[in-house]
Design an enzyme around this catalytic site. Structure first.
Site, PDB file in Angstrom:
ATOM      1  N   HIS A  70       0.829  -1.203   0.000  1.00  0.00           N
ATOM      2  CA  HIS A  70       0.000   0.000   0.000  1.00  0.00           C
ATOM      3  C   HIS A  70       0.868   1.260   0.000  1.00  0.00           C
ATOM      4  O   HIS A  70       0.555   2.254  -0.673  1.00  0.00           O
ATOM      5  CB  HIS A  70      -0.915  -0.028   1.220  1.00  0.00           C
ATOM      6  CG  HIS A  70      -1.685   1.233   1.437  1.00  0.00           C
ATOM      7  ND1 HIS A  70      -1.416   2.106   2.465  1.00  0.00           N
ATOM      8  CD2 HIS A  70      -2.706   1.785   0.737  1.00  0.00           C
ATOM      9  CE1 HIS A  70      -2.243   3.134   2.393  1.00  0.00           C
ATOM     10  NE2 HIS A  70      -3.041   2.962   1.359  1.00  0.00           N
ATOM     11  N   GLU A  73       2.047   1.961  -3.424  1.00  0.00           N
ATOM     12  CA  GLU A  73       0.963   2.540  -4.224  1.00  0.00           C
ATOM     13  C   GLU A  73       0.983   4.063  -4.120  1.00  0.00           C
ATOM     14  O   GLU A  73       0.847   4.777  -5.122  1.00  0.00           O
ATOM     15  CB  GLU A  73      -0.387   1.988  -3.752  1.00  0.00           C
ATOM     16  CG  GLU A  73      -1.588   2.633  -4.435  1.00  0.00           C
ATOM     17  CD  GLU A  73      -2.818   2.652  -3.547  1.00  0.00           C
ATOM     18  OE1 GLU A  73      -3.480   3.710  -3.481  1.00  0.00           O
ATOM     19  OE2 GLU A  73      -3.125   1.620  -2.916  1.00  0.00           O
ATOM     20  N   GLU A 150      -3.404   8.081   7.286  1.00  0.00           N
ATOM     21  CA  GLU A 150      -4.532   7.362   6.693  1.00  0.00           C
ATOM     22  C   GLU A 150      -4.976   6.209   7.590  1.00  0.00           C
ATOM     23  O   GLU A 150      -6.162   5.974   7.794  1.00  0.00           O
ATOM     24  CB  GLU A 150      -4.149   6.827   5.317  1.00  0.00           C
ATOM     25  CG  GLU A 150      -5.270   6.069   4.613  1.00  0.00           C
ATOM     26  CD  GLU A 150      -4.856   5.529   3.261  1.00  0.00           C
ATOM     27  OE1 GLU A 150      -5.517   4.592   2.767  1.00  0.00           O
ATOM     28  OE2 GLU A 150      -3.856   6.021   2.698  1.00  0.00           O
TER      29      GLU A 150
END
Length: 447
Positions: A70, A73, A150
């Site tokens: 992630h 990404e 996040e």
């Protein structure tokens, strides 16, 4: 009489829906460097969805480096020599399009939706960052803070998300599906630039990617563009068939209670280890998909909804879930949100009683017909969205399935019998292979 008429109408509906499911033209190729290319024709509007799917997700991370898939990404938007840091998305937007990316346990995907004549530019930019990403410590540290924020926003502030992490960790003792996609915070904060570069250089390569283009295009033209932009990229020598740690046999049911004062509506949830859709062998997965819909799909029209929310009036909500679209076996689950004053122990007991009722009495023909129509309609609705079309094939191919498996899936769903559904339920819904969880407020008591 009404039931007979309803079944007849559903049977009439299924024929046209099944026919629609077979009407989408799909062409597939493989470039010399190993990149798979799938072209899905959709000529309703002069737009195109361009997606690159990598066969790598959170479950492929090195032990102790959770969250790196992630994290990478995010870093993929940091720029190359040709496209400076932070300019990728603005360029897409300036050309009238939109873009994004997402990471799961089994894949990482990047997409843009633009006018069809902008497809060459999208291929040029995506091919550029497949092998040409430029990273430094400053870019890495800045984005690491974003990822940690996040996680704090989406997971740490949500009791349900934290509860889900704990249940997954209890379900998978050895397999990496027990590790959250966003990563454990104590590991994410220790990720380094070298970790990101090693992961990127190994996994981000044409022979580990699937290009999916859906829209107002011709297959031969897409292939020519793919050969021009992606064809020159060198494959990675380290790509092999994915081999992950196997989950040992589960021999005893597992239980956990998670308390959090922020919980407003306690609930009980149980998941069972369950097989996934396998290439050339999707029949049991189709039976489990229908079982989930019969048992807990459609709200109060499902068996759980009818019995617990209507007849017994003890639940605010209930349901069952299973997708089967994973590279390795995952889970089948069901849950009950009881009404205030109804103990979770009672909700669990009534959930079990409903499952037992299904096993003893079979599947009501009308309910099974509705479930088949519902799942087939879901397939059709996915095809109505260009991005839905692209995702349908990209997610399947990066989960170990083939183009043919995707094409025949609607037919397999319609062919599944009641006996197959009950056989799948008896085999998979074994309490010894389960994790039962109670999510409760701080003042609640549990078992």
């Amino acid at each position: 009489m009404r039931k007979v008429i309803g079944l007849a109408l559903l049977a009439i509906m299924l024929g046209p829906l099944a026919a629609i499911a077979q009407q989408v033209p799909v062409t597939s190729y493989r470039l010399n460097n190993g990149m798979d290319v799938v072209v899905i024709e959709d000529h309703r509007a002069p737009i195109v969805t361009h997606m690159v799917w990598y066969r790598v997700g959170a479950a492929d991370e090195p032990r102790g480096k959770s969250g790196i898939a992630h994290f990478l990404e995010h870093l993929m938007f940091k720029g190359t020599e040709a496209v400076p840091d932070g300019q990728f998305s603005p360029i897409v937007e300036a050309n009238g399009g939109n873009d994004n990316a997402f990471t799961t346990q089994d894949f990482t995907a990047y997409f843009q939706q633009v006018a069809a004549d902008r497809l060459p530019l999208m291929m040029e930019m995506e091919a550029d960052r497949m092998r040409g990403l430029v990273l430094d410590d400053q870019a890495m540290l800045t984005e690491l803070d974003v990822v940690l924020e996040e996680r704090a926003l989406r997971t740490d502030s949500d009791p349900g998300a934290l509860f889900s992490e704990q249940r997954d960790a209890a379900q998978f003792l050895n397999h990496p599906y027990g590790t959250p996609t966003i990563g454990w915070p104590n590991e994410v904060e220790k990720l380094t630039l070298q970790d990101a570069l090693d992961f990127y250089h190994h996994f981000y390569a044409p022979n580990n990617a699937v290009l999916v283009v859906a829209g107002d295009v011709q297959p031969e033209a897409v292939l020519a563009l793919a050969q021009y932009y992606y064809g020159p990229l060198a494959p990675s020598e380290g790509i092999t068939k994915r081999v992950r740690p196997e989950e040992p046999p589960q021999r005893a049911a597992r239980r956990l209670v998670y308390h959090d004062p922020r919980v407003a509506s306690p609930y009980v949830i149980r998941t069972y280890l369950a097989p996934n859709r396998r290439a050339g062998d999707q029949r049991q997965a189709a039976a489990l998909s229908l079982l989930a819909d019969v048992l807990g799909g459609g709200g109060i029209t499902s068996l759980l909804g009818q019995r617990l929310q209507i007849e017994e009036d003890i639940a605010l909500a209930s349901g069952a879930f299973y997708s089967g679209l994973s590279y390795d076996p995952d889970t089948f689950g069901m849950y009950v949100v009881p009404k205030p004053g109804v103990p979770l122990e009672e909700a669990e007991a009534r959930m079990d009683a409903t499952l037992q009722y299904l096993l003893e009495n079979g599947v009501d023909p009308a309910r099974l017909a509705r479930s088949k129509a519902t799942l087939l309609a879901d397939e059709i609705y996915a095809m109505d969205s260009q991005r839905g079309l692209a995702q349908r094939y990209g997610a399947a191919l990066t989960s170990g399935l083939t183009v043919e498996d995707v094409a025949v899936w609607p037919d397999i769903l319609q062919a599944v019998t009641e006996d197959e559904i009950l056989a799948a339920a008896r085999e998979v819904l074994d309490i010894r292979h389960s994790v039962t969880g109670y999510l409760m407020g701080q003042e609640e008591t549990g078992q």
